[in-house]
Every structure is written in C-alpha cells, then in structure tokens.
Scaffold this active site. Sequence first.
Site, short mmCIF file in Angstrom:
data_model
loop_
_atom_site.label_atom_id
_atom_site.label_comp_id
_atom_site.label_asym_id
_atom_site.label_seq_id
_atom_site.Cartn_x
_atom_site.Cartn_y
_atom_site.Cartn_z
CE1 TYR A 68 -129.00 -9.51 -17.84
CE2 TYR A 68 -127.51 -7.71 -18.36
CZ TYR A 68 -127.71 -9.00 -17.91
OH TYR A 68 -126.65 -9.76 -17.53
CB SER A 69 -135.34 -4.04 -18.87
OG SER A 69 -135.10 -3.86 -17.50
#
Length: 328
Positions: free
Chosen positions: A59-60
């Site tokens: 995530y990111s």
Amino acid sequence: MKYVRLGTTGMRVSQLCLGCMTYGSKKWRDWVLEEQESRPFYERALEAGINFFDTADVYSNGVSEEILGRALKDLIPDREDVVIATKCFGGTHDNALNRHGLSRKHIFDACDRSLKRLGVDYIDLYQIHRFDYKTPMEETLEALNDLVRTGKVRYIGASSMHSWQFAKYLYLADKHGWTRFVSMQNHYNLIYREEEREMIPLCKEEGVGLIPWSPLARGFLAGNRKRDEDPATARAKSDEFAHRMYTRENDFEIADRNVEVANELGVKPIQTALAWVLSKPEVTSPIIGASKLTHFDDLIEACKIELSEDHVKKLEEPYQPHPVLGHV
C-alpha cells in the site's frame, strides 16, 4: 464497540477493523489521502473503540505502514492496546528480483522492513497477501513459523486464495508442528459471495477467523453507482481493480436491492451492506475503509443495525454465481 476473539486465539479485536489502504501517498493512487488528511480517521477510530488496524507493505509502497505507525505512536499510550496487522507478498518494488512473493528470503526481508516502517518491535498479525505459485508451501510456512519463534510476529494470517490451497497450508502446518494460520482475509460482500461455497465453511470448521476485505464492494454498494453513468467519486473513476470486479448487470441489481432495504430501514446503503456482513456468525471483523469522516461515522453506526430475516432474504435473493474474483 464490541470485541471478539480472532478465530480460536485468545486475542480480542474490535468488531470492525480499520483498513489503511486509503491512507498513504497520492503518488501510488490519486484517491489516497496523505498523512495530514489521514490523521483524523485514526483519531476517530480510536475514539470509537477500534483497536484493529490492517495495512500492507504494498500500500503506497510502504508509506501506509509509516503513516499508521506514526499515528498510533502519537495517539495511544501503550503499544499493547492495539492490534497491528500487515501483509507481505507484493513488496514495495514492482517486479524487483527477490522483492516479492513468499520465499524465505523475501518474507524475512519484508518483515524487517515493515517493522522499521511501522516503528514497532513486533507485528500482531502478519499475513500473506496472496498465494505464491512459485514457492513451495513448506518454505513459506517454515519462514513464517520462524518469525513467530523469534518474537517478531505474534500470529500469522492469510488472504485470498482457493480453499484447497488454504486447506493444504493448514495440513502442512499441523504435519510439521509449525504455527497455524489464525485468520483468513477474504473477498466477501453482498455482490461477491462465492466464498460461501468452500472457504467460509473450511474456516468455520478449522477455527480460523474471517476478516473480509471490501465488505462494501469498494464503494459499489454505497448507492451512488448507476448503469451507463460515469462513477461519481474519484476512487470509483480510477479504481481499475473495482471496474474488473463489479460491472455485471446482476451487480447493479444487488446494489439497487440494497438501496431499497436501506430506505425501508431509514439508514444508508453502506450501513445495510456492512450490517449484512456483520450478521454472518462466521465473520470476525470486516475491514472497512473511508475517505470521508461522515462515511466513517456511518459505518461505525452500522454495528447497531440488526437485519431481520426478511431483510436478509431480500438482500440475498438477487445473487447469481460469479467467476472467482480477487485472488490475484
């Protein structure tokens, strides 16, 4: 907020788990909230009694873990008061050699990097994000077992895969005396119920806790999706993953039925959609995410909604079989 045991473990988690994919860096996805925008959601979650937080290294590209770690460090007096879950598989470098998958090398390296980004000494629930067809199951399980033995990880969990794969993981863990998976983070909502055929019964039989992802079908069940119309939100417009999963005519029929039930009860569609997932006794703690505080408050209030048998029947009636979705 109610608290429940995660599977057959002694660890208790809140009835809702805050999913942190929405909080990270817009460089990864344009609908993601940056750190300053994200902080109020962590504050509100803790105020509501949520003690369970789920993120992943992918995530990111790791920023989500960093933001979660800083938020919890600033907002809670004691690390032991929260349950931190993260995942490995995708890594933070696309297709970089040995920086993805479930090899012993990558699992060890990924865990150390997650610990550093989160700023903690241990991870409560370390999950494999997907099934790795290129790595022997024994190699993956032994690596995860060793992380538990070293104290870096308290429990291990898995995410979307075929039920036969998960059954084999459980069998091998028992055979070798390795740490068992205590949770399954699977794809489950009103629109996608294929998990009811095999995975959910398997988890019920084996005492594995269910923490479903996308209980609102990535916003499709919010009541604002219309046939032959452009999506209303920024995420809906750019979320290609959701476009691949929720576009069938039957999906719209279910979404419309959900709106009808919500109107009958005088609540919002996201609340009835979540209430339906919460009504399933096999479900431990669905993973919710929100980019607006008003929506977040609505989801917390959904815990109070009790659907009648007639409403459950009405919500489930339009469902038609789907192809397998969400395993990759």
